[in-house]
Scaffold this motif. Structure first.
Motif, short mmCIF file in Angstrom:
data_model
loop_
_atom_site.label_atom_id
_atom_site.label_comp_id
_atom_site.label_asym_id
_atom_site.label_seq_id
_atom_site.Cartn_x
_atom_site.Cartn_y
_atom_site.Cartn_z
N THR A 38 0.83 -1.21 0.00
CA THR A 38 0.00 0.00 0.00
C THR A 38 0.87 1.26 0.00
O THR A 38 0.62 2.21 -0.76
N THR A 39 1.87 1.27 0.88
CA THR A 39 2.72 2.46 0.99
C THR A 39 3.50 2.69 -0.30
O THR A 39 3.56 3.81 -0.81
N LEU A 40 4.07 1.60 -0.83
CA LEU A 40 4.86 1.74 -2.06
C LEU A 40 3.99 2.25 -3.20
O LEU A 40 4.38 3.17 -3.94
N ALA A 41 2.80 1.68 -3.35
CA ALA A 41 1.90 2.10 -4.43
C ALA A 41 1.58 3.58 -4.30
O ALA A 41 1.54 4.31 -5.29
N ALA A 42 1.39 4.05 -3.06
CA ALA A 42 1.10 5.47 -2.86
C ALA A 42 2.30 6.33 -3.26
O ALA A 42 2.14 7.39 -3.86
N TYR A 43 3.50 5.87 -2.94
CA TYR A 43 4.70 6.66 -3.26
C TYR A 43 4.95 6.73 -4.76
O TYR A 43 5.33 7.78 -5.28
N ALA A 75 4.87 12.96 2.73
CA ALA A 75 4.98 11.51 2.89
C ALA A 75 3.70 10.88 2.35
O ALA A 75 2.63 11.50 2.38
N GLN A 76 3.80 9.66 1.84
CA GLN A 76 2.65 9.00 1.23
C GLN A 76 2.20 7.80 2.04
O GLN A 76 2.92 7.33 2.91
N ALA A 119 -1.76 10.16 4.73
CA ALA A 119 -0.81 11.05 4.06
C ALA A 119 -1.10 12.50 4.46
O ALA A 119 -2.24 12.95 4.37
N PRO A 120 -0.09 13.21 4.94
CA PRO A 120 -0.34 14.55 5.50
C PRO A 120 -0.70 15.61 4.45
O PRO A 120 -1.28 16.63 4.79
N LYS A 121 -0.35 15.39 3.21
CA LYS A 121 -0.66 16.35 2.13
C LYS A 121 -0.22 17.76 2.50
O LYS A 121 -0.93 18.75 2.24
#
Lengths: 134, 332
Positions: free
Chosen positions: A84-89, B162-163, B167-169
Protein backbone atom coordinates in the motif's frame (compact mmCIF):
# COMPACT_ATOMS: atom_id res chain seq x y z
CA UNK A 1 3.92 4.92 38.08
CA UNK A 2 5.90 6.61 40.81
CA UNK A 3 8.45 9.28 39.96
CA UNK A 4 11.19 7.17 41.55
CA UNK A 5 10.18 4.23 39.35
CA UNK A 6 10.48 5.97 35.99
CA UNK A 7 12.62 3.47 34.09
CA UNK A 8 16.15 4.47 33.13
CA UNK A 9 17.22 1.38 31.20
CA UNK A 10 19.53 2.95 28.67
CA UNK A 11 18.46 1.64 25.32
CA UNK A 12 20.83 -0.74 23.59
CA UNK A 13 19.52 0.37 20.24
CA UNK A 14 22.00 3.12 19.60
CA UNK A 15 23.41 6.23 21.16
CA UNK A 16 21.22 8.78 19.44
CA UNK A 17 18.16 7.49 21.31
CA UNK A 18 16.05 10.23 22.75
CA UNK A 19 14.89 10.73 26.26
CA UNK A 20 11.16 10.43 26.52
CA UNK A 21 8.82 12.41 28.69
CA UNK A 22 6.72 10.43 31.17
CA UNK A 23 4.02 11.32 33.64
CA UNK A 24 4.57 9.97 37.12
CA UNK A 25 3.40 10.55 40.69
CA UNK A 26 5.77 12.18 43.21
CA UNK A 27 5.92 11.48 46.94
CA UNK A 28 3.08 13.90 47.63
CA UNK A 29 0.84 12.11 45.15
CA UNK A 30 1.05 14.92 42.59
CA UNK A 31 1.61 14.28 38.91
CA UNK A 32 4.92 15.54 37.59
CA UNK A 33 6.86 15.01 34.38
CA UNK A 34 10.07 13.01 34.28
CA UNK A 35 12.45 11.96 31.53
CA UNK A 36 12.96 8.27 30.87
CA UNK A 37 16.13 7.01 29.21
CA UNK A 38 14.42 3.81 28.12
CA UNK A 39 12.56 0.76 29.36
CA UNK A 40 13.62 -2.82 28.86
CA UNK A 41 10.27 -4.30 27.70
CA UNK A 42 10.04 -1.54 25.13
CA UNK A 43 13.57 -2.14 23.91
CA UNK A 44 12.72 -5.83 23.55
CA UNK A 45 9.71 -5.20 21.33
CA UNK A 46 11.56 -2.56 19.31
CA UNK A 47 14.49 -4.88 18.80
CA UNK A 48 12.00 -7.58 17.82
CA UNK A 49 10.49 -5.29 15.22
CA UNK A 50 13.89 -4.38 13.77
CA UNK A 51 14.84 -8.07 13.67
CA UNK A 52 11.64 -8.96 11.86
CA UNK A 53 12.44 -6.31 9.26
CA UNK A 54 15.97 -7.68 8.77
CA UNK A 55 14.55 -11.16 8.22
CA UNK A 56 12.12 -9.84 5.61
CA UNK A 57 14.91 -7.98 3.82
CA UNK A 58 17.15 -11.05 3.78
CA UNK A 59 14.32 -13.26 2.49
CA UNK A 60 13.52 -10.79 -0.25
CA UNK A 61 17.18 -10.65 -1.25
CA UNK A 62 17.34 -14.42 -1.62
CA UNK A 63 14.11 -14.53 -3.59
CA UNK A 64 15.43 -11.89 -5.98
CA UNK A 65 18.63 -13.85 -6.49
CA UNK A 66 16.64 -17.00 -7.19
CA UNK A 67 14.54 -15.13 -9.73
CA UNK A 68 11.29 -15.57 -7.79
CA UNK A 69 10.56 -11.86 -7.36
CA UNK A 70 11.83 -8.63 -8.87
CA UNK A 71 14.31 -6.27 -7.13
CA UNK A 72 11.39 -3.96 -6.35
CA UNK A 73 10.38 -6.32 -3.54
CA UNK A 74 13.85 -6.14 -2.00
CA UNK A 75 13.98 -2.34 -2.08
CA UNK A 76 10.42 -2.12 -0.78
CA UNK A 77 11.38 -4.19 2.27
CA UNK A 78 14.61 -2.22 2.66
CA UNK A 79 12.55 0.97 2.87
CA UNK A 80 10.24 -0.69 5.44
CA UNK A 81 7.30 -0.30 3.10
CA UNK A 82 4.36 -2.54 2.33
CA UNK A 83 2.45 -2.76 -0.94
CA UNK A 84 0.00 0.00 0.00
CA UNK A 85 2.72 2.46 0.99
CA UNK A 86 4.86 1.74 -2.06
CA UNK A 87 1.90 2.10 -4.43
CA UNK A 88 1.10 5.47 -2.86
CA UNK A 89 4.70 6.66 -3.26
CA UNK A 90 5.05 5.64 -6.92
CA UNK A 91 1.48 6.81 -7.61
CA UNK A 92 0.38 3.56 -9.27
CA UNK A 93 -2.50 1.22 -8.62
CA UNK A 94 -1.68 -1.56 -6.18
CA UNK A 95 -2.40 -4.26 -8.76
CA UNK A 96 0.16 -2.70 -11.09
CA UNK A 97 2.84 -2.61 -8.43
CA UNK A 98 2.01 -6.21 -7.61
CA UNK A 99 2.55 -7.16 -11.24
CA UNK A 100 5.93 -5.46 -11.17
CA UNK A 101 6.96 -7.87 -8.41
CA UNK A 102 7.08 -10.49 -11.16
CA UNK A 103 10.64 -10.61 -12.67
CA UNK A 104 9.37 -11.18 -16.22
CA UNK A 105 7.06 -8.16 -16.05
CA UNK A 106 9.77 -6.14 -14.31
CA UNK A 107 12.26 -6.80 -17.12
CA UNK A 108 9.85 -5.32 -19.64
CA UNK A 109 9.21 -2.08 -17.73
CA UNK A 110 9.98 1.14 -19.55
CA UNK A 111 12.38 3.65 -18.09
CA UNK A 112 9.76 6.17 -16.95
CA UNK A 113 8.15 3.60 -14.64
CA UNK A 114 11.55 2.41 -13.44
CA UNK A 115 12.48 6.02 -12.79
CA UNK A 116 9.53 6.36 -10.41
CA UNK A 117 10.66 3.39 -8.37
CA UNK A 118 14.29 4.48 -8.42
CA UNK A 119 13.41 7.96 -7.17
CA UNK A 120 11.33 6.60 -4.30
CA UNK A 121 14.06 4.14 -3.33
CA UNK A 122 16.67 6.87 -3.69
CA UNK A 123 18.83 4.81 -6.12
CA UNK A 124 19.63 4.87 -9.85
CA UNK A 125 17.72 2.85 -12.47
CA UNK A 126 20.93 0.92 -13.06
CA UNK A 127 21.14 -0.14 -9.43
CA UNK A 128 17.50 -1.20 -9.46
CA UNK A 129 17.87 -3.25 -12.62
CA UNK A 130 21.14 -4.98 -11.76
CA UNK A 131 20.37 -5.84 -8.13
CA UNK A 132 20.70 -9.56 -7.48
CA UNK A 133 22.31 -10.29 -10.85
CA UNK A 134 25.89 -11.39 -10.62
CA UNK B 1 13.34 35.15 10.76
CA UNK B 2 12.59 33.55 14.06
CA UNK B 3 9.30 33.89 15.87
CA UNK B 4 9.13 33.84 19.60
CA UNK B 5 8.12 30.31 20.53
CA UNK B 6 8.52 28.49 23.80
CA UNK B 7 9.37 24.84 23.19
CA UNK B 8 8.20 22.36 25.80
CA UNK B 9 8.84 18.67 25.49
CA UNK B 10 5.72 16.51 25.60
CA UNK B 11 4.93 12.83 25.71
CA UNK B 12 2.62 12.83 22.74
CA UNK B 13 3.06 14.83 19.55
CA UNK B 14 -0.49 15.97 18.94
CA UNK B 15 -1.23 17.12 22.50
CA UNK B 16 2.24 18.59 22.68
CA UNK B 17 1.74 20.70 19.58
CA UNK B 18 -1.74 21.68 20.77
CA UNK B 19 -0.53 22.72 24.20
CA UNK B 20 2.54 24.54 22.81
CA UNK B 21 0.59 26.41 20.13
CA UNK B 22 -2.10 27.51 22.58
CA UNK B 23 0.35 28.45 25.32
CA UNK B 24 2.13 30.67 22.82
CA UNK B 25 -1.19 32.36 22.11
CA UNK B 26 -1.66 33.13 25.77
CA UNK B 27 -3.88 30.18 26.77
CA UNK B 28 -1.90 28.38 29.43
CA UNK B 29 -2.75 24.73 28.97
CA UNK B 30 -0.75 21.68 29.99
CA UNK B 31 -0.32 18.60 27.84
CA UNK B 32 -2.57 16.39 30.01
CA UNK B 33 -5.25 19.11 29.97
CA UNK B 34 -5.09 19.30 26.17
CA UNK B 35 -5.23 15.51 25.98
CA UNK B 36 -8.16 15.27 28.39
CA UNK B 37 -10.25 18.03 26.82
CA UNK B 38 -9.56 16.53 23.40
CA UNK B 39 -10.89 13.19 24.75
CA UNK B 40 -7.65 11.53 23.74
CA UNK B 41 -8.06 8.29 25.69
CA UNK B 42 -9.37 5.56 23.46
CA UNK B 43 -9.02 1.95 22.46
CA UNK B 44 -9.75 0.38 19.13
CA UNK B 45 -8.91 -2.98 17.60
CA UNK B 46 -8.94 -3.29 13.81
CA UNK B 47 -8.17 -6.94 13.03
CA UNK B 48 -8.72 -6.37 9.30
CA UNK B 49 -6.20 -3.52 9.05
CA UNK B 50 -2.54 -4.51 9.13
CA UNK B 51 0.16 -2.21 10.46
CA UNK B 52 3.71 -3.53 10.26
CA UNK B 53 2.23 -6.89 9.28
CA UNK B 54 0.17 -7.17 12.47
CA UNK B 55 -3.47 -6.29 13.28
CA UNK B 56 -3.90 -2.62 14.14
CA UNK B 57 -4.49 -1.70 17.76
CA UNK B 58 -4.72 1.95 18.70
CA UNK B 59 -4.85 3.62 22.09
CA UNK B 60 -5.88 6.98 20.62
CA UNK B 61 -8.54 8.32 18.25
CA UNK B 62 -7.85 9.24 14.63
CA UNK B 63 -5.07 11.78 14.04
CA UNK B 64 -6.25 15.36 14.21
CA UNK B 65 -9.30 14.51 16.27
CA UNK B 66 -7.79 15.43 19.64
CA UNK B 67 -6.83 18.91 18.46
CA UNK B 68 -10.14 19.48 16.69
CA UNK B 69 -12.18 18.51 19.73
CA UNK B 70 -9.97 20.61 21.98
CA UNK B 71 -10.46 23.64 19.72
CA UNK B 72 -14.19 23.12 19.54
CA UNK B 73 -14.62 22.74 23.29
CA UNK B 74 -12.52 25.81 24.06
CA UNK B 75 -14.25 27.85 21.35
CA UNK B 76 -11.15 28.40 19.18
CA UNK B 77 -11.19 28.66 15.45
CA UNK B 78 -8.47 26.65 13.75
CA UNK B 79 -7.42 27.04 10.15
CA UNK B 80 -6.28 23.89 8.37
CA UNK B 81 -4.86 23.93 4.87
CA UNK B 82 -3.91 20.93 2.72
CA UNK B 83 -1.92 21.19 -0.49
CA UNK B 84 -1.48 19.30 -3.70
CA UNK B 85 1.30 21.58 -4.92
CA UNK B 86 4.61 21.29 -3.08
CA UNK B 87 5.92 24.74 -4.03
CA UNK B 88 2.72 26.37 -2.91
CA UNK B 89 2.84 24.43 0.36
CA UNK B 90 6.22 25.95 1.19
CA UNK B 91 5.16 29.41 0.06
CA UNK B 92 2.07 29.47 2.24
CA UNK B 93 4.08 28.22 5.21
CA UNK B 94 6.67 30.96 4.70
CA UNK B 95 4.01 33.65 4.30
CA UNK B 96 2.24 32.53 7.45
CA UNK B 97 5.50 32.61 9.38
CA UNK B 98 6.17 36.07 8.00
CA UNK B 99 2.82 37.17 9.42
CA UNK B 100 4.12 36.11 12.81
CA UNK B 101 2.15 32.88 13.20
CA UNK B 102 3.89 29.65 14.26
CA UNK B 103 2.32 26.74 12.38
CA UNK B 104 1.43 23.21 13.38
CA UNK B 105 2.31 20.67 10.70
CA UNK B 106 1.31 17.08 10.10
CA UNK B 107 4.28 15.07 8.84
CA UNK B 108 5.48 11.54 8.17
CA UNK B 109 8.02 10.08 10.58
CA UNK B 110 10.04 7.91 8.21
CA UNK B 111 12.14 10.68 6.68
CA UNK B 112 12.73 12.71 9.85
CA UNK B 113 16.54 12.81 10.06
CA UNK B 114 16.73 13.49 13.80
CA UNK B 115 14.65 10.44 14.77
CA UNK B 116 16.49 7.32 15.93
CA UNK B 117 16.30 4.31 13.62
CA UNK B 118 13.95 2.27 15.83
CA UNK B 119 11.26 4.97 15.49
CA UNK B 120 11.48 5.41 11.74
CA UNK B 121 8.41 3.79 10.23
CA UNK B 122 5.90 4.90 7.64
CA UNK B 123 3.72 6.56 10.22
CA UNK B 124 2.24 9.73 8.82
CA UNK B 125 0.36 11.29 11.69
CA UNK B 126 3.22 12.94 13.52
CA UNK B 127 2.90 16.61 14.48
CA UNK B 128 5.43 19.39 14.95
CA UNK B 129 5.59 23.18 14.94
CA UNK B 130 7.60 25.32 12.53
CA UNK B 131 8.37 28.69 14.10
CA UNK B 132 10.86 30.34 11.78
CA UNK B 133 13.33 30.13 8.95
CA UNK B 134 17.04 30.67 9.22
CA UNK B 135 18.68 30.90 5.80
CA UNK B 136 17.41 27.79 4.07
CA UNK B 137 16.67 25.90 7.29
CA UNK B 138 13.29 25.77 8.96
CA UNK B 139 13.24 26.01 12.75
CA UNK B 140 11.31 23.12 14.19
CA UNK B 141 9.81 22.48 17.60
CA UNK B 142 9.11 18.75 17.68
CA UNK B 143 7.30 18.10 20.96
CA UNK B 144 8.86 14.69 21.54
CA UNK B 145 12.40 16.13 21.34
CA UNK B 146 14.13 17.72 24.30
CA UNK B 147 15.22 20.76 22.30
CA UNK B 148 14.25 22.50 19.08
CA UNK B 149 15.74 21.24 15.81
CA UNK B 150 16.14 22.26 12.19
CA UNK B 151 15.07 20.83 8.86
CA UNK B 152 16.24 21.90 5.43
CA UNK B 153 13.59 22.89 2.90
CA UNK B 154 14.11 19.60 1.05
CA UNK B 155 13.81 17.53 4.23
CA UNK B 156 10.70 19.40 5.30
CA UNK B 157 9.09 18.90 1.90
CA UNK B 158 9.80 15.18 2.10
CA UNK B 159 8.14 14.72 5.49
CA UNK B 160 5.21 17.00 4.61
CA UNK B 161 4.48 14.99 1.50
CA UNK B 162 4.98 11.51 2.89
CA UNK B 163 2.65 9.00 1.23
CA UNK B 164 0.50 6.12 2.39
CA UNK B 165 -2.12 5.86 5.15
CA UNK B 166 -2.95 9.29 6.69
CA UNK B 167 -0.81 11.05 4.06
CA UNK B 168 -0.34 14.55 5.50
CA UNK B 169 -0.66 16.35 2.13
CA UNK B 170 1.49 19.18 3.43
CA UNK B 171 -1.14 20.04 5.99
CA UNK B 172 -0.59 23.12 8.19
CA UNK B 173 -2.85 24.39 10.95
CA UNK B 174 -2.93 27.27 13.39
CA UNK B 175 -5.49 28.94 15.65
CA UNK B 176 -7.00 32.05 14.10
CA UNK B 177 -9.48 33.16 16.72
CA UNK B 178 -8.97 33.01 20.45
CA UNK B 179 -12.02 33.51 22.69
CA UNK B 180 -11.88 36.07 25.51
CA UNK B 181 -13.49 33.78 27.98
CA UNK B 182 -13.13 30.03 28.27
CA UNK B 183 -15.63 27.93 30.15
CA UNK B 184 -13.24 25.31 31.49
CA UNK B 185 -15.85 23.52 33.54
CA UNK B 186 -18.14 22.92 30.60
CA UNK B 187 -15.28 21.86 28.36
CA UNK B 188 -13.82 19.42 30.88
CA UNK B 189 -17.13 17.83 31.77
CA UNK B 190 -18.11 17.41 28.17
CA UNK B 191 -14.74 15.87 27.38
CA UNK B 192 -14.86 13.39 30.25
CA UNK B 193 -18.35 12.33 29.25
CA UNK B 194 -17.19 11.73 25.70
CA UNK B 195 -14.29 9.57 26.90
CA UNK B 196 -16.60 7.52 29.13
CA UNK B 197 -19.00 7.00 26.23
CA UNK B 198 -16.16 6.01 23.92
CA UNK B 199 -14.72 3.49 26.32
CA UNK B 200 -18.15 2.02 27.06
CA UNK B 201 -19.35 2.17 23.46
CA UNK B 202 -21.65 -0.66 22.38
CA UNK B 203 -19.29 -1.48 19.51
CA UNK B 204 -17.37 -4.77 19.63
CA UNK B 205 -14.03 -3.32 18.49
CA UNK B 206 -14.03 -0.13 20.59
CA UNK B 207 -13.26 0.64 24.23
CA UNK B 208 -13.53 -2.10 26.86
CA UNK B 209 -15.32 -4.35 24.36
CA UNK B 210 -12.40 -3.93 21.99
CA UNK B 211 -10.01 -4.97 24.77
CA UNK B 212 -12.06 -8.10 25.37
CA UNK B 213 -11.98 -8.88 21.68
CA UNK B 214 -8.17 -8.64 21.74
CA UNK B 215 -8.10 -10.79 24.87
CA UNK B 216 -10.04 -13.49 23.04
CA UNK B 217 -7.86 -13.10 19.94
CA UNK B 218 -4.63 -13.57 21.93
CA UNK B 219 -5.82 -17.08 22.80
CA UNK B 220 -6.35 -17.90 19.14
CA UNK B 221 -3.18 -16.35 17.70
CA UNK B 222 -0.72 -19.15 18.51
CA UNK B 223 -3.06 -21.84 17.14
CA UNK B 224 -4.15 -19.92 14.10
CA UNK B 225 -0.90 -18.25 13.05
CA UNK B 226 1.83 -20.14 14.89
CA UNK B 227 3.93 -18.96 17.81
CA UNK B 228 6.35 -16.63 15.93
CA UNK B 229 3.50 -14.66 14.38
CA UNK B 230 1.52 -14.57 17.62
CA UNK B 231 4.57 -13.15 19.35
CA UNK B 232 5.08 -10.62 16.58
CA UNK B 233 1.47 -9.47 17.05
CA UNK B 234 2.02 -9.13 20.78
CA UNK B 235 5.21 -7.15 20.22
CA UNK B 236 3.36 -4.73 17.94
CA UNK B 237 0.62 -4.31 20.50
CA UNK B 238 3.14 -3.43 23.19
CA UNK B 239 4.83 -1.01 20.82
CA UNK B 240 1.57 0.83 20.22
CA UNK B 241 1.01 0.93 23.96
CA UNK B 242 4.43 1.99 25.17
CA UNK B 243 6.24 3.56 22.30
CA UNK B 244 6.92 7.20 22.00
CA UNK B 245 3.90 9.35 22.51
CA UNK B 246 1.77 7.47 24.98
CA UNK B 247 3.60 8.62 28.10
CA UNK B 248 3.47 4.97 29.17
CA UNK B 249 0.63 2.58 29.88
CA UNK B 250 -1.25 3.44 26.69
CA UNK B 251 -1.93 7.07 27.76
CA UNK B 252 -3.37 6.03 31.14
CA UNK B 253 -0.83 8.10 33.09
CA UNK B 254 -1.46 11.23 31.04
CA UNK B 255 -5.17 10.76 31.61
CA UNK B 256 -4.65 10.34 35.35
CA UNK B 257 -2.62 13.57 35.34
CA UNK B 258 -5.50 15.27 33.54
CA UNK B 259 -8.03 14.04 36.11
CA UNK B 260 -5.85 15.39 38.91
CA UNK B 261 -5.61 18.79 37.22
CA UNK B 262 -9.34 18.75 36.54
CA UNK B 263 -10.03 18.08 40.22
CA UNK B 264 -8.35 21.38 41.03
CA UNK B 265 -9.85 23.35 38.18
CA UNK B 266 -13.40 22.21 38.87
CA UNK B 267 -12.91 22.07 42.63
CA UNK B 268 -14.08 18.46 42.60
CA UNK B 269 -11.85 16.52 45.02
CA UNK B 270 -13.55 13.25 44.07
CA UNK B 271 -11.69 13.38 40.77
CA UNK B 272 -8.46 12.92 42.72
CA UNK B 273 -9.60 9.43 43.66
CA UNK B 274 -10.37 8.70 40.03
CA UNK B 275 -6.89 9.90 39.15
CA UNK B 276 -5.38 7.51 41.69
CA UNK B 277 -7.38 4.61 40.35
CA UNK B 278 -6.41 5.42 36.77
CA UNK B 279 -2.74 5.45 37.83
CA UNK B 280 -3.17 1.94 39.23
CA UNK B 281 -4.82 0.80 36.02
CA UNK B 282 -1.91 2.32 34.10
CA UNK B 283 0.51 0.38 36.30
CA UNK B 284 -1.33 -2.82 35.38
CA UNK B 285 -1.01 -1.97 31.70
CA UNK B 286 2.73 -1.62 32.29
CA UNK B 287 2.73 -5.08 33.92
CA UNK B 288 0.94 -6.42 30.87
CA UNK B 289 3.69 -4.95 28.67
CA UNK B 290 6.39 -6.53 30.86
CA UNK B 291 4.73 -9.94 30.61
CA UNK B 292 4.07 -9.71 26.89
CA UNK B 293 7.69 -8.71 26.25
CA UNK B 294 8.81 -11.66 28.37
CA UNK B 295 6.68 -14.05 26.31
CA UNK B 296 8.29 -12.61 23.22
CA UNK B 297 11.79 -12.98 24.57
CA UNK B 298 11.37 -16.59 25.63
CA UNK B 299 10.05 -17.51 22.18
CA UNK B 300 9.13 -21.07 23.17
CA UNK B 301 6.02 -20.89 25.24
CA UNK B 302 3.30 -23.18 26.42
CA UNK B 303 -0.30 -22.23 25.81
CA UNK B 304 -0.70 -21.12 29.39
CA UNK B 305 1.34 -17.93 28.88
CA UNK B 306 -1.14 -16.72 26.29
CA UNK B 307 -3.96 -17.66 28.62
CA UNK B 308 -2.27 -15.61 31.31
CA UNK B 309 -1.95 -12.54 29.05
CA UNK B 310 -5.51 -12.92 27.89
CA UNK B 311 -6.69 -13.09 31.48
CA UNK B 312 -4.73 -9.96 32.33
CA UNK B 313 -6.39 -8.10 29.49
CA UNK B 314 -9.87 -9.31 30.49
CA UNK B 315 -9.11 -8.08 33.97
CA UNK B 316 -8.05 -4.65 32.67
CA UNK B 317 -11.23 -4.43 30.60
CA UNK B 318 -13.34 -5.25 33.65
CA UNK B 319 -11.59 -2.65 35.80
CA UNK B 320 -11.88 0.03 33.14
CA UNK B 321 -15.54 -0.75 32.60
CA UNK B 322 -16.25 -0.20 36.29
CA UNK B 323 -14.04 2.88 36.30
CA UNK B 324 -15.68 4.67 33.39
CA UNK B 325 -19.19 3.82 34.59
CA UNK B 326 -18.36 5.36 37.94
CA UNK B 327 -16.69 8.37 36.36
CA UNK B 328 -19.67 8.98 34.10
CA UNK B 329 -21.98 9.00 37.07
CA UNK B 330 -19.73 11.28 39.09
CA UNK B 331 -19.48 13.89 36.36
CA UNK B 332 -23.20 14.31 35.72
Amino acid sequence: MKESEVPQDTSSLGENSLKELCYAVNEKGEYVTALSAGWEPKTIVQQATLDAISVRIEEAKQQVEQGIVSPIVYYMELQRMDLTTLAAYVKLWKWRVKRHFNPTTFNKLNSSILERYATVFNITIEELKTFGKR
Amino acid sequence: MELEFKHRQAAHCENGVASNLLSNQGIEISEPMAFGIGSGLFFVYLPFVKVNHAPAISYRPLPGLIFNRLAKRLGLKVKRIKFSNKTKAQQVLENTLENGIPCGLQVGVYHLPYFPDEYRFHFNAHNLVVFGKNGSDFLVSDPVMETTTKLTAVELEKVRFAQGAFAPKGQIYYPVEIPNHIDWEKAIKKAIKKTCNDMLAPVPIVGVRGMRMVARAILKWPKKHGVPKANHYLAQMVRMQEEIGTGGGGFRFIYAAFLQEAAQKLNMPSLNDFSKEMTQIGDSWRDFAVNAARVYKKRKNGEDVYEQLSKELFDLAAREEVFFKKLKKAIT
